[in-house]
Design a protein around this motif. Structure first.
Motif, short mmCIF file in Angstrom:
data_model
loop_
_atom_site.label_atom_id
_atom_site.label_comp_id
_atom_site.label_asym_id
_atom_site.label_seq_id
_atom_site.Cartn_x
_atom_site.Cartn_y
_atom_site.Cartn_z
N GLY A 141 0.70 -0.88 -0.12
CA GLY A 141 -0.26 -0.28 0.01
C GLY A 141 0.72 1.10 0.00
N LEU A 142 1.88 1.14 0.85
CA LEU A 142 3.46 2.37 0.85
C LEU A 142 3.44 2.54 -0.71
CD1 LEU A 142 4.78 2.13 3.97
CD2 LEU A 142 2.95 3.51 2.83
N VAL A 143 3.71 1.81 -1.96
CA VAL A 143 3.90 1.96 -3.26
C VAL A 143 3.05 2.13 -3.70
CG1 VAL A 143 4.98 0.65 -4.98
CG2 VAL A 143 5.30 -0.17 -2.25
N TYR A 144 2.07 1.82 -3.40
CA TYR A 144 0.27 2.20 -4.08
C TYR A 144 0.26 3.80 -3.55
CZ TYR A 144 -1.69 -2.42 -5.14
OH TYR A 144 -1.72 -3.82 -5.91
N GLY A 145 0.33 4.10 -2.84
CA GLY A 145 0.52 5.75 -1.91
C GLY A 145 1.49 6.41 -2.68
N ASP A 178 8.48 -10.10 3.80
CA ASP A 178 9.53 -9.95 2.88
C ASP A 178 10.63 -9.04 2.43
OD1 ASP A 178 7.55 -12.24 2.29
OD2 ASP A 178 6.88 -11.27 0.32
N LYS A 179 11.66 -9.73 2.37
CA LYS A 179 12.47 -8.15 2.25
C LYS A 179 12.56 -6.91 1.10
CE LYS A 179 16.96 -10.35 4.18
NZ LYS A 179 18.23 -10.76 4.11
N ALA A 180 12.09 -7.91 -0.29
CA ALA A 180 12.20 -7.37 -1.07
C ALA A 180 10.69 -5.88 -0.64
CB ALA A 180 11.67 -8.20 -2.57
N ARG A 181 9.53 -6.43 0.22
CA ARG A 181 8.38 -5.35 0.11
C ARG A 181 8.69 -4.43 1.22
NH1 ARG A 181 3.30 -7.29 -1.85
NH2 ARG A 181 3.72 -9.53 -1.66
N LEU A 182 9.98 -4.83 2.06
CA LEU A 182 10.30 -4.03 2.80
C LEU A 182 10.58 -2.64 2.37
CD1 LEU A 182 9.88 -3.01 5.89
CD2 LEU A 182 11.88 -4.78 6.30
N TYR A 183 11.59 -3.11 1.90
CA TYR A 183 12.84 -3.14 0.59
C TYR A 183 11.84 -1.77 -0.11
CZ TYR A 183 16.80 -5.42 2.07
OH TYR A 183 17.64 -6.15 3.22
N ALA A 184 10.72 -2.33 -0.48
CA ALA A 184 10.40 -1.45 -1.60
C ALA A 184 9.11 -0.30 -0.51
CB ALA A 184 9.63 -2.02 -2.63
N ALA A 185 8.65 -0.28 0.29
CA ALA A 185 7.71 0.62 0.55
C ALA A 185 9.17 1.60 1.24
CB ALA A 185 7.07 0.12 2.10
N LEU A 186 10.00 1.12 1.95
CA LEU A 186 10.86 2.19 2.10
C LEU A 186 11.68 3.07 1.88
CD1 LEU A 186 13.21 -0.31 5.18
CD2 LEU A 186 11.56 1.64 5.48
N ALA A 240 9.88 3.81 -1.20
CA ALA A 240 8.25 4.40 -1.39
C ALA A 240 8.67 6.15 -0.65
CB ALA A 240 6.91 3.89 -1.64
N VAL A 241 8.14 5.24 0.82
CA VAL A 241 8.29 6.24 2.53
C VAL A 241 9.49 7.78 2.19
CG1 VAL A 241 8.65 6.96 4.15
CG2 VAL A 241 6.93 5.02 3.92
N ALA A 242 10.47 7.28 1.67
CA ALA A 242 11.26 7.91 1.53
C ALA A 242 11.38 9.20 0.48
CB ALA A 242 13.49 7.22 1.01
N ALA A 243 11.13 8.83 -0.85
CA ALA A 243 10.24 9.39 -1.61
C ALA A 243 9.48 10.66 -1.44
CB ALA A 243 10.07 8.28 -2.71
N THR A 260 -0.20 13.80 2.53
CA THR A 260 -0.58 12.58 3.64
C THR A 260 -1.82 11.17 2.65
OG1 THR A 260 -1.43 14.10 4.71
CG2 THR A 260 0.02 13.47 5.24
N GLY A 261 -3.07 11.56 2.32
CA GLY A 261 -4.22 11.82 2.19
C GLY A 261 -3.52 10.32 1.26
N ALA A 262 -3.04 10.54 0.53
CA ALA A 262 -2.29 9.34 -0.80
C ALA A 262 -1.72 8.43 -0.42
CB ALA A 262 -1.91 10.27 -1.58
N LEU A 263 -1.05 8.66 0.79
CA LEU A 263 0.11 7.34 1.41
C LEU A 263 -1.27 7.42 2.41
CD1 LEU A 263 3.10 8.86 2.60
CD2 LEU A 263 2.91 7.50 0.44
N LEU A 264 -2.09 8.16 3.22
CA LEU A 264 -2.90 6.55 4.08
C LEU A 264 -3.69 6.50 3.00
CD1 LEU A 264 -4.08 7.14 6.86
CD2 LEU A 264 -6.26 8.12 5.69
N GLY A 265 -4.70 6.22 1.72
CA GLY A 265 -5.12 6.02 1.45
C GLY A 265 -4.77 5.16 0.23
N GLY A 266 -3.21 5.09 -0.22
CA GLY A 266 -2.45 3.56 -0.66
C GLY A 266 -2.58 2.77 0.34
N VAL A 267 -1.97 3.02 1.61
CA VAL A 267 -2.33 2.02 2.74
C VAL A 267 -3.69 1.11 3.17
CG1 VAL A 267 -1.88 1.31 5.33
CG2 VAL A 267 -0.27 2.46 3.65
#
Lengths: 321, 289
Positions: free
Chosen positions: B17-21, B140-148, B150-153, B240-247
């Motif tokens: 969801g964070l990547v979606y966000g 999953d490692k890949a999922r965690l890295y992808a989410a991190l 996304a959050v950093a970006a 922040t709404g976009a990230l929250l909506g993604g999650v």
């Protein structure tokens, strides 16, 4: 006057077309009329009343599945099914319209709401086993040489004339609607809703009328679709790309004009077919290449003819509508 | 159906969801400033995903490293798209803008089909199969890295809009078009910049997403709709709404897939979209206009 002569000539040409057109040309003409009709139906809502619907595949699908299921399960012909299909589609349209207009949703948000309802219904139909689910529903294909009007089974000629009658009917209906009280109310709402309301127009009621009428007209094309193609898949009929296909004709031809949907449907269908033929002749049959060309032409038309082809063309040939 | 399974699914949904966000953030920024609905958003996402697979196949480049070149290319592409095609359309009616972007989307998705064919593509990296264990939860490692990532970006974009002068100028354009013109801001340049930034968000999200799912051309229209759902649910224009909506969408899709049927998961999203549009059209975190 010029417009009337032109229209009469076009009508005569279309009536006489099967006499000299081959079966392929006839199927292309049927397709053009199909998109012209459905574009006209969409135009009532967007072109006249200014309500942008991007979910019109909902009404095509519900109409097609209603009449199709009655025929498939109970052998009830399309003439009875048509009424139920229209009733259901009007009900759907009115519910969506009621919710949207009561809650004050307009513009992009209204468009997204119509998409959401269409997609919601698409996935719902995927899970309705009674209607075949994602595997589709197939209507019995009867022999094609006799005109069986009761069950709407017959040769391609029958479907062509049906579509021609529907398109002509929708054209006339829209012609009179535009000159009626409803037409002027709609156009007032389209141009400035607050001003229309200030003048005492019940904008809620007239927007509901536009949605209901548009849904009813669109449902008829759904019934036609079911009995012309004989197979229905939720994934195809309800998909957003179908909704986009519906609105391409009127947008390219000219939103809000009477002749725009017809011209747009003809241009797009012939263009799509022409590209197919051209690419086949050149030996370039890569999947996707046709749609890329289509997209490029669409882009060019949208960029350089912002009001569509018909307003520009009609000025050139001296017809004011 | 054990609790462990549910928790695992929720965590996976949250990370996806964070990547979606981040993807939706691109859409939200573009709409919030330029006021044009980018109907080619998901198609841009799939292009980024294909770019990552190509870079991986040709250069063995890890998608997390491919982020940089792909994001830069997308920024330039987005800038050019806005400057060349969309800027002339900002005063036209909505349906006209919509058709322009639909045409762009048709070209994109079918160009991908032409070049790559209908078969699914992916990248295969060792750590995609590895996971961290936190008690009974497997991440999953890949999922965690992808989410991190996304959050950093998202954080970087947030900082840009809050702290930099250009970011403030863009927000000024969004808040008051006339006022921004009066004080002499170059609106067309700022609009193009915004579209470029939105495209870069999509590029980063695409590179991250390619580690989680296989990519096919029809994924484009699907992501476009998904991005709309997320942005409306979160609140158009609210970052922040976009990230929250993604999650929210990521978790609810994952749960619906587990509890109802995988094919029904997006029905839930569209149902949520309808409810939010009707009851809270400004979105969960949006401001009332």
């Amino acid at each position: 006057m010029r417009a009337r002569i032109g229209l009469a000539a076009l009508a005569a040409l279309l009536v006489a077309l099967p006499a000299f057109a081959g079966s392929y040309a006839l199927s292309v003409a049927t397709l053009i009329l199909y998109f012209a009709y459905i574009g006209q139906a969409w135009n009532v809502m967007m072109g006249f009343a200014g309500q942008l619907s991007l979910g019109h595949s909902l009404y095509v699908g519900v109409g097609a599945y209603t009449a199709g299921a009655l025929f498939f399960h109970y052998g009830i012909g399309p003439w009875a099914g048509l009424w139920l299909a229209m009733l259901l589609c009007v009900a759907f349209g009115l519910v969506i319209g009621f919710l949207a207009f009561r809650f004050g949703i307009s513009g992009v948000y209204f468009a997204l709401l119509t998409i959401a309802f269409a997609e919601f219904t698409r996935i719902g139909f995927d899970h309705l086993d009674w209607l075949g689910g994602p595997g589709g529903m197939f209507l019995r294909v009867a022999q094609r040489d006799v005109w069986d009007l009761a069950n709407f089974r017959g040769p391609p000629l029958m479907y062509y004339y049906t579509m021609l009658a529907l398109t002509a009917g929708a054209f006339l209906l829209c012609f009179f609607l535009l000159k009626s009280r409803a037409g002027y109310y709609w156009q007032a709402i389209r141009e400035n809703e607050e001003a229309a309301q200030a003048l005492g127009i019940n904008t809620f009621r007239w927007k509901m009328v536009a949605v209901g009428l548009s849904a009813a007209l669109t449902s008829i094309s759904g019934v036609f679709f079911a009995f012309y193609y004989n197979n229905l898949f939720p994934e195809q009929i309800f998909h957003i790309s179908r909704s986009i296909e519906i609105i391409l004709g009127p947008v390219i031809g000219g939103v809000g004009t009477l002749f725009g949907p017809i011209l747009g449907a003809a241009v797009l269908t012939l263009l799509s077919d022409g590209i197919t033929e051209l690419l086949a002749a050149l030996g370039l049959e890569i999947p996707g290449i046709k749609q890329v060309f289509y997209g490029v032409v669409l882009l060019i038309v949208v960029m350089f003819l912002p009001h569509g082809i018909w307003p520009a063309l009609s000025r050139k040939i001296g017809i004011d509508r | 159906l054990s609790l462990d399974l549910v928790v695992n699914v929720v965590v996976a949904g949250l990370l996806t969801g964070l990547v979606y966000g981040l993807m939706a953030l691109g859409l939200s920024v573009i709409f919030g400033v330029v006021r044009v609905v980018n109907f080619a958003h998901g198609e841009m996402m799939t292009i980024a995903m294909y770019a990552a697979t190509v870079l991986f196949a040709a250069l063995k480049l890890d998608p997390f490293l491919a982020v940089l070149p792909v994001a830069i290319a997308f920024f330039i592409f987005g800038y050019a798209l806005q400057a060349g095609f969309i800027n002339p359309f900002i005063t036209r009616p909505e349906h006209s803008q919509f058709m322009l972007l639909v045409a762009v989307a048709i070209i994109m998705v079918n160009a991908l089909l032409m070049i790559f064919g209908p078969d699914a593509r992916n990248v295969q990296i060792d750590y995609q199969l590895e996971s961290f264990e936190l008690g009974s939860i497997l991440v999953d490692k890949a999922r965690l890295y992808a989410a991190l990532l996304a959050v950093a970006a998202a954080a970087a974009l947030f900082a840009f809009f809050r702290l930099s002068l250009t970011g403030k100028a863009i927000r000024a354009c969004a808040d008051n078009y006339m006022g921004a013109r009066v004080v002499g801001l170059n609106i067309k340049h700022l609009y193009s910049l915004t579209f470029g930034l939105g495209a870069a968000c999509v590029a980063i999200a695409g590179c991250a997403m390619v580690l989680l799912v296989d990519v096919t051309p029809p994924l484009g229209p699907y992501y476009t709709l998904l991005a709309f759902v997320i942005v409306i649910v979160g609140g158009l224009g609210s970052m922040t709404g976009a990230l929250l909506g993604g999650v929210l969408i990521g978790v609810s899709e994952a749960l619906a897939g587990l509890l109802i049927a995988p094919s029904a998961k997006s029905m839930f999203s569209f149902g949520l979209l309808i409810l939010v549009l009707l009851l809270r059209p400004q979105g969960l975190l949006g401001r009332k206009s």
